[in-house]
Design an enzyme around this catalytic site. Structure first.
Site, PDB file in Angstrom:
ATOM      1  CG  ASP A  16       5.029   0.632  -7.891  1.00 56.61           C
ATOM      2  OD1 ASP A  16       4.684   1.130  -6.805  1.00 56.61           O
ATOM      3  OD2 ASP A  16       5.371   1.305  -8.884  1.00 56.61           O
ATOM      4  CG  ASP A  27       7.498   4.144  -5.777  1.00 54.79           C
ATOM      5  OD1 ASP A  27       7.202   3.002  -6.194  1.00 54.79           O
ATOM      6  OD2 ASP A  27       7.800   4.366  -4.588  1.00 54.79           O
ATOM      7  CG  ASP A  54       3.435  -0.161  -3.119  1.00 55.48           C
ATOM      8  OD1 ASP A  54       2.591  -1.063  -3.223  1.00 55.48           O
ATOM      9  OD2 ASP A  54       3.526   0.790  -3.929  1.00 55.48           O
ATOM     10  CG  ASP A 104      15.345 -10.291   6.881  1.00 51.33           C
ATOM     11  OD1 ASP A 104      16.253 -10.572   7.677  1.00 51.33           O
ATOM     12  OD2 ASP A 104      15.377 -10.556   5.667  1.00 51.33           O
ATOM     13  CG  ASP A 114      20.886 -10.230   7.714  1.00 52.15           C
ATOM     14  OD1 ASP A 114      20.653 -10.799   6.640  1.00 52.15           O
ATOM     15  OD2 ASP A 114      21.836  -9.434   7.872  1.00 52.15           O
ATOM     16  CD  GLU A 165      21.963 -14.839   6.003  1.00 49.92           C
ATOM     17  OE1 GLU A 165      22.112 -14.798   4.791  1.00 49.92           O
ATOM     18  OE2 GLU A 165      22.322 -13.924   6.748  1.00 49.92           O
ATOM     19  CG  HIS A 215      17.412 -11.900  -0.484  1.00 51.67           C
ATOM     20  ND1 HIS A 215      17.180 -12.913   0.411  1.00 51.67           N
ATOM     21  CD2 HIS A 215      18.257 -11.045   0.139  1.00 51.67           C
ATOM     22  CE1 HIS A 215      17.863 -12.672   1.516  1.00 51.67           C
ATOM     23  NE2 HIS A 215      18.523 -11.532   1.376  1.00 51.67           N
ATOM     24  CG  ASP A 216      21.495 -12.993   0.141  1.00 53.56           C
ATOM     25  OD1 ASP A 216      21.390 -11.811  -0.250  1.00 53.56           O
ATOM     26  OD2 ASP A 216      21.422 -13.322   1.336  1.00 53.56           O
TER      27      ASP A 216
END
Ligand code: NOJ
Length: 574
Positions: A46, A50, A54, A123, A224, A278, A345-346
């Protein structure tokens, strides 16, 4: 005239894509030869305080990413979205969510990757959109709206629609909408209505979106949840229990291949881009049909069987992992190509799922797993943080969770009267929030990820596991990964070489070779917290040691003694 115009715009697009991209491999197989690094953008770095990562943060870390020796980056969705599923619910496919920056920042980041010879994979979330997407807002507004057929609707006067399971919603995959007195279909959350791929206009929209991003310079697409895109839109009743064989009933309909061929013809074949699905279906045949070059569909797919074996805290055994990887390798010996991954990430963190997070073994077992990923056949997909051995966090109570999937599972567990202590133990182990915590850059507050309040708590072990520490240690997990990426990039045998088990029985040592022409590499991985030894005629003390994740090495004749989680890559010199 229309045709000439089309041809002209295709040529412009093609030249844009090539001009912005100096790193196109001569062989045209860069996606086979590459090493992919996955960035979860909201947790990477970041810069505006925030608490969310980013694009400017990624730009700051471009040299770091390059130093890893990776040649492709896949970034999770960063499009305009209400963020019900952290961006897998897109409300505008051509706009950037302000959290990540502007289109200008995106372009600078992309240029930064390309300047370093790194390809960028987008993605594409088009099995479903967000319910806030203008298409859906139009579609729901009335039954005769031109966008009505962009989604799947079941008129309420026909009665309840046939049951369909939803991956995130315990109430099922149909949601009633009073505005037009009809139900809409959503395989994921109710804020993620499924697009109607049977409608050619939807397919055209997707192709246009892909071309928009190709024009910006992206090099690849990750599709995806794509195996679910095509549906039987007569929606027949299915037998009870069908959801247990989810892919068979919900995915991989024959029409999907037609749509992919169309996408290939209209988009993929026209540019130097690749696409990975995927999901690879429920059989080898499905997987082959997706990636067989002659069928002209996709270039790559990834299956879930490897990550599925370690879903519960009871864990998995090495022989199971060996069997799954070997089986899938055998399916692609002659044709087709797959991705190799053990974390993303899953899933929860690599070392918790497949290695040993005990501080005594964490580093060695992560190095061993990264050795495996980078010496297998198939394009390796590495997940950010696993180059350091980042671990799961401890989140024992449901109040700490924000993920739509975790909350849905919890609701279902309550409804089914499950033992909630057991459920929470399982969730704490396998929740995907484990792998979404901020990156550990250094020892400063919040691990150097943000100067503000991070969106997700930083793992308290960041003081020990961080980039700064590991840069200084030649034997760190990070530096081991760099050695492995270099070894793979320098040695085509690790990309194209035939994979062969050299021992099929050992309960602890995963031993295989990679052979290309006269070259032979031997990989020996001890998946145990104890010393293990293996005797095999293919192992010899004369072999050159290319990689060793421990200090010592003991090979006597044809017998190797391996320390806990020791990983060796040997080169046969005879
Ligand atoms: C698969 C993605 O990897 C996951 O994160 C997402 O929740 C679902 N698809 C729905 O888009």
């Amino acid at each position: 005239m229309k045709y000439a115009l089309l041809l002209f715009s295709a040529l412009i697009l093609l030249s844009c894509n090539q001009e912005q991209d100096p790193a196109i491999s001569d062989s045209g197989n860069w996606w086979k030869e590459g090493i992919l690094y996955q960035i979860y953008p909201q947790s990477f770095k970041d810069t505006d305080g925030d608490g969310f990562g980013d694009f400017k943060g990624v730009i700051e870390k471009l040299d770091y990413i390059e130093s890893l020796g990776v040649t492709m980056v896949w970034m999770n969705p960063f499009f305009e979205s209400p963020l019900v599923d952290n961006g897998y619910d897109v409300s505008d496919y051509r706009a950037i969510h302000p959290r990540y920056g502007s289109m200008d920042d995106f372009e600078k980041m992309l240029q930064g990757f390309h300047d370093r010879g790194i390809k960028f994979v987008l993605d594409v979330v088009v099995n479903h959109s967000s319910d806030q997407h203008d298409w859906f807002q139009q579609s729901r507004s009335s039954r005769d709206n031109p966008y009505r057929d962009y989604y799947h609707w079941w008129p309420a006067e026909k009665g309840e629609p046939p049951y369909r399971y939803s991956i995130f919603d315990p109430e099922g995959a149909w949601e009633y909408d009073s505005l037009s007195n009809a139900y809409y279909l959503h395989y994921f959350a109710d804020a993620q209505p499924d697009l109607n791929w049977e409608n050619p206009k939807v397919r055209q929209e997707v192709q246009d979106i892909m071309k928009f991003w190709i024009e910006k310079g992206v090099d690849g697409f990750r599709l995806d949840a794509f195996q679910f895109a095509s549906k039987d839109i007569t929606f027949p009743e299915w037998p009870e229990g069908h959801e247990k064989d989810f892919i068979k009933w919900y995915g991989m309909r024959p029409e999907l291949h037609d749509y992919l061929r169309e996408m290939n013809e209209e988009v993929l074949s026209k540019f130097d881009v690749f696409a990975v699905a995927e999901g690879a279906g429920s059989s080898f045949q499905d997987a082959h049909d997706l990636v067989d070059e002659e069928r002209k569909e996709l270039q790559m797919a990834y299956h879930f069987e490897t990550v599925s074996i370690s879903r519960t805290p009871e864990g998995y055994t090495m022989p199971e992992l060996r069997e799954v990887l070997t089986k899938w390798d055998s399916a692609f010996v002659d044709k087709g190509w797959i991705a190799i991954f053990l974390a993303n990430h899953d899933n929860s963190r690599l070392v918790n799922r497949f290695g040993n997070p005990d501080p005594k073994f964490r580093a060695a077992s992560t190095k061993m797993l990264n050795t495996l990923l980078l010496s297998m056949k198939g394009t390796p997909y590495l997940y950010f943080g696993d180059e350091l051995g980042m671990t799961n966090i401890d989140m024992p109570t449901i109040e700490e969770y924000v993920d739509v999937s975790a909350l849905g599972e919890y609701k279902a567990a309550v409804e089914q009267g499950r033992d909630l202590d057991d459920f929470m133990k399982e969730l704490n182990y396998n929740s995907r929030e484990n792998s979404r915590t901020p990156m550990h850059w250094d020892k400063t507050k919040e691990a150097g990820f943000t100067t503000g309040m991070p969106w997700k708590k930083v793992n308290e072990n960041y003081l020990e596991i961080n980039v700064e520490n590991q840069e200084q240690d030649p034997n760190s997990v990070l530096n081991h990964l760099r050695k492995m990426t270099k070894l793979r990039s320098d040695n085509p045998v690790l990309v194209y070489g035939k994979y062969k088990l050299i021992d099929k029985e050992d309960q602890h040592v995963y031993a295989f070779s990679r052979i290309l022409d006269q070259e032979k590499f031997i990989v020996l991985l001890n998946f145990s917290s104890e010393n293990s030894s293996l005797s095999n005629p293919e192992i010899s003390s004369k072999q050159e040691v290319l990689i060793n994740n421990h200090q010592g090495i003991s090979i006597d004749g044809n017998t190797v003694d391996l320390l806990p989680y020791q990983a060796l890559v040997l080169k046969d010199t005879e």
